[in-house]
Enzyme design. Structure first.
Site, short mmCIF file in Angstrom:
data_model
loop_
_atom_site.label_atom_id
_atom_site.label_comp_id
_atom_site.label_asym_id
_atom_site.label_seq_id
_atom_site.Cartn_x
_atom_site.Cartn_y
_atom_site.Cartn_z
N ARG A 12 -15.74 21.45 -32.27
CA ARG A 12 -16.15 20.81 -33.13
C ARG A 12 -18.00 21.33 -33.06
O ARG A 12 -18.53 20.92 -34.77
CB ARG A 12 -17.13 19.28 -31.94
CG ARG A 12 -17.20 18.58 -32.91
CD ARG A 12 -17.85 17.53 -32.11
NE ARG A 12 -18.29 17.51 -31.04
CZ ARG A 12 -18.45 16.50 -30.00
NH1 ARG A 12 -18.12 15.16 -30.41
NH2 ARG A 12 -18.69 16.62 -28.90
N TYR A 13 -18.34 22.16 -31.94
CA TYR A 13 -19.11 23.42 -33.05
C TYR A 13 -19.57 25.08 -33.02
O TYR A 13 -17.89 25.05 -32.31
CB TYR A 13 -20.35 22.47 -31.19
CG TYR A 13 -20.81 21.41 -31.08
CD1 TYR A 13 -21.36 21.38 -31.62
CD2 TYR A 13 -19.93 21.32 -29.37
CE1 TYR A 13 -21.91 20.35 -30.53
CE2 TYR A 13 -20.05 19.88 -29.80
CZ TYR A 13 -21.37 19.40 -30.28
OH TYR A 13 -22.09 18.41 -29.75
N ARG A 63 -18.02 27.30 -29.75
CA ARG A 63 -17.83 26.68 -28.25
C ARG A 63 -16.31 25.78 -28.33
O ARG A 63 -16.01 25.28 -30.11
CB ARG A 63 -18.37 26.69 -27.51
CG ARG A 63 -19.33 24.99 -28.23
CD ARG A 63 -20.95 25.39 -27.28
NE ARG A 63 -21.89 24.57 -27.33
CZ ARG A 63 -22.07 24.21 -28.91
NH1 ARG A 63 -22.37 25.82 -29.57
NH2 ARG A 63 -23.29 23.09 -29.51
N CYS A 82 -7.14 11.38 -13.87
CA CYS A 82 -8.00 11.61 -13.37
C CYS A 82 -7.93 11.20 -11.84
O CYS A 82 -6.96 10.78 -11.97
CB CYS A 82 -8.95 11.12 -13.57
SG CYS A 82 -9.95 11.41 -15.33
N CYS A 85 -13.00 6.00 -14.75
CA CYS A 85 -13.91 5.07 -14.99
C CYS A 85 -13.82 4.12 -15.87
O CYS A 85 -12.85 4.68 -16.97
CB CYS A 85 -14.68 6.62 -16.12
SG CYS A 85 -15.16 7.83 -15.19
N CYS A 144 -15.16 4.88 -20.05
CA CYS A 144 -14.13 6.77 -20.33
C CYS A 144 -14.63 7.07 -21.75
O CYS A 144 -14.04 5.98 -21.79
CB CYS A 144 -13.18 7.37 -19.65
SG CYS A 144 -12.55 8.81 -20.35
N ARG A 166 -12.88 9.23 -23.36
CA ARG A 166 -11.15 9.80 -23.53
C ARG A 166 -10.64 8.47 -23.02
O ARG A 166 -9.26 9.17 -22.57
CB ARG A 166 -10.86 10.68 -23.10
CG ARG A 166 -12.03 12.11 -23.81
CD ARG A 166 -11.26 13.49 -23.77
NE ARG A 166 -12.72 13.79 -24.33
CZ ARG A 166 -13.29 14.75 -23.43
NH1 ARG A 166 -13.12 14.70 -22.01
NH2 ARG A 166 -14.52 15.75 -23.51
N ASP A 210 -20.96 6.05 -24.98
CA ASP A 210 -20.13 6.52 -26.43
C ASP A 210 -19.39 4.82 -26.34
O ASP A 210 -19.83 4.27 -25.75
CB ASP A 210 -19.59 7.20 -26.16
CG ASP A 210 -20.01 8.22 -26.56
OD1 ASP A 210 -20.88 9.34 -26.35
OD2 ASP A 210 -18.96 9.83 -25.46
N ASP A 218 -23.98 11.50 -28.26
CA ASP A 218 -23.37 12.36 -29.04
C ASP A 218 -22.74 11.38 -30.40
O ASP A 218 -22.27 10.69 -30.81
CB ASP A 218 -21.93 11.56 -28.22
CG ASP A 218 -21.40 13.31 -28.15
OD1 ASP A 218 -21.31 13.93 -29.52
OD2 ASP A 218 -20.71 13.38 -26.70
N LYS A 252 -24.28 15.80 -30.11
CA LYS A 252 -25.32 15.58 -29.01
C LYS A 252 -26.16 16.20 -30.13
O LYS A 252 -26.56 17.01 -30.69
CB LYS A 252 -24.80 16.38 -28.24
CG LYS A 252 -24.01 16.31 -27.24
CD LYS A 252 -23.93 17.17 -25.78
CE LYS A 252 -22.59 17.17 -24.99
NZ LYS A 252 -21.56 17.85 -26.48
S1 SF4 Z 1 -14.88 10.00 -17.79
FE1 SF4 Z 1 -13.00 9.61 -17.96
S2 SF4 Z 1 -11.91 12.17 -18.17
FE2 SF4 Z 1 -14.00 12.17 -16.55
S3 SF4 Z 1 -13.12 11.17 -14.57
FE3 SF4 Z 1 -13.78 9.25 -15.84
S4 SF4 Z 1 -12.22 8.49 -16.76
FE4 SF4 Z 1 -11.66 10.46 -16.08
#
Ligand code: SF4
Length: 412
Positions: free
Chosen positions: A137-138, A141, A150, A154, A157, A159, A318, A355, A362
């Site tokens: 995207r940048y 990088r 994971c 979270c 998240c 993603r 996000d 973002d 960002k």
């Molecule tokens: S934010 Fe998403 S990718 Fe990062 S540790 Fe938590 S669940 Fe996993």
């Protein structure tokens, strides 16, 4: 160290924690697992194998689950998996519905409510992905996604479409193709390994991947983004650190959101990484009922420095589908930044960013410190609200007039 509550007046941080108590380091303890041997408890494979992954387990361990949490937990594995390591579970206060640790990992039914502006891929990663698992995207990088797993999940998240494979995203990184793309693009000087969590790979697999990336002459700089130091500090073994230090310059961005996540176990794990010469930064997400409080954020930032970690970013949450109940306002983020800048060590002040939705990257968001800029001067405001004039000529050079403080500013 003296408590500094000047920035919040009489306001109490969430959960009634005082600033000084937030700054203290405690062990997560053993809790329900008091009869587990030291060898097992400190073994990251044991921690992963004994994660809490379903509603029945969670309710057995925490009978205080609210109806919203129980309903969310029942549905969790159809959207984003539920997983909590025993270590991290011990940081939850089961008596506190608003516990900031609980908010981050215990599902709620609100996750199934999607606002019209929320998205499954809020940062537009899929549309910037030239090969599976690589986001370019940048200009210089790339983001190299190594796994969709994971140590714990979270609830906010970014993603969540991808991690845990709960929605059938069918994520299959293809390391050969990802590495070939990087090798064919000499403009890529920086590779960030992320996911899911790269530190869930075995040492051997991670070493193989890092070796292949290091063999590409134009890759100057490697980074790993990981939540494992806070979810599973047992993973930061001396063997892992010895392996990682072979690939310098290698930086690591950790992810912590609340000072209670920085336990003695985490501090020791981060110390091992720092001793291996790995520069450490932290990324936090601004979350309602977790860290949307200046004292909580300041305690987190100061505690990170005590763990040898530079606070790097605070992210505005996000627009991920089902995250509205956790999203604090931009106004709250700006208020927190205002109460950090100048009120504590500069190293403790991260960059607050949004973002940009859809893949804009960002964008730093700051309280306004430049009040006025014209041909002859710049009017600036300091952290105390005092206004100063910095004189300069049209070509940007100081014009010889001494800078002065303006008591009654004329904003012209
Ligand atoms: S934010 Fe998403 S990718 Fe990062 S540790 Fe938590 S669940 Fe996993």
């Amino acid at each position: 160290m003296q408590a500094d509550n000047s920035s919040t007046g009489s306001e109490e941080p969430p959960s009634g924690n005082s600033f000084q108590s937030l700054k203290q380091f405690h062990s997560a303890g053993r809790g329900f697992w008091h009869d587990v041997s030291d060898a097992d408890w400190n073994d990251w494979h044991w921690q992963l194998k004994h994660r809490i992954t379903n509603a029945d387990q969670l309710q057995r361990l925490m009978p205080t689950l609210t109806p919203e949490e129980f309903a969310g937990t029942k549905l969790a594995n159809t959207k984003l998996a539920l997983a909590i390591t025993p270590y991290f579970f011990n940081l939850i206060d089961p008596a506190d519905e608003n516990c900031p640790i609980r908010q981050q990992v215990v599902p709620r039914i609100e996750e199934t409510h999607t606002a019209s502006w929320e998205m499954s891929d809020p940062c537009g990663e899929d549309s910037h992905s030239p090969v599976p698992g690589l986001v370019h995207r940048y200009p210089d990088r790339v983001l190299f996604l190594v796994t969709d797993r994971c140590a714990a999940y979270c609830r906010y998240c970014t993603r969540s479409r991808l991690v845990s494979n709960a929605t059938g995203y069918d994520f299959h990184p293809e390391f050969d193709k990802q590495i070939a793309y990087i090798a064919a693009h000499p403009e890529i000087r920086d590779v960030l390994l992320s996911g899911g969590d790269p530190l869930l790979l075995s040492d051997d697999k991670l070493e193989n991947l890092l070796s292949r990336l290091r063999a590409i002459p134009h890759v100057e700089f490697l980074r790993i983004g990981s939540r494992i130091p806070t979810f599973l500090p047992q993973r930061i073994t001396p063997e892992l650190c010895a392996m990682l230090k072979k690939f310098h310059p290698l930086f690591m961005s950790i992810h912590s959101n609340h000072p209670r996540e920085l336990t003695t176990e985490v501090r020791d794990a981060l110390g091992r990484l720092a001793d291996a010469g790995i520069p450490l930064g932290n990324q936090s997400v601004l979350l309602k009922h977790v860290n949307d409080d200046a004292d909580v954020m300041k305690a987190l930032m100061q505690k990170l420095l005590m763990c040898r970690v530079k606070p790097y970013y605070i992210y505005q949450c996000d627009l991920i589908a089902g995250s509205a109940h956790l999203r604090a306002s931009v106004a709250k983020g700006l208020e927190i930044m205002e109460k950090l800048r100048g009120h504590t060590t500069g190293y403790a002040v991260p960059t607050y960013v949004i973002d940009a939705p859809g893949g804009g990257g960002k964008v730093p968001i700051n309280p306004e410190y430049v009040l006025c800029r014209n041909a002859g001067r710049v009017l600036i405001r300091n952290f105390e609200g005092k206004i100063f004039e910095y004189p300069e000529t049209a070509d940007g050079q100081p014009c010889g007039q001494p800078p002065k403080e303006i008591v009654e500013p004329e904003l012209v």
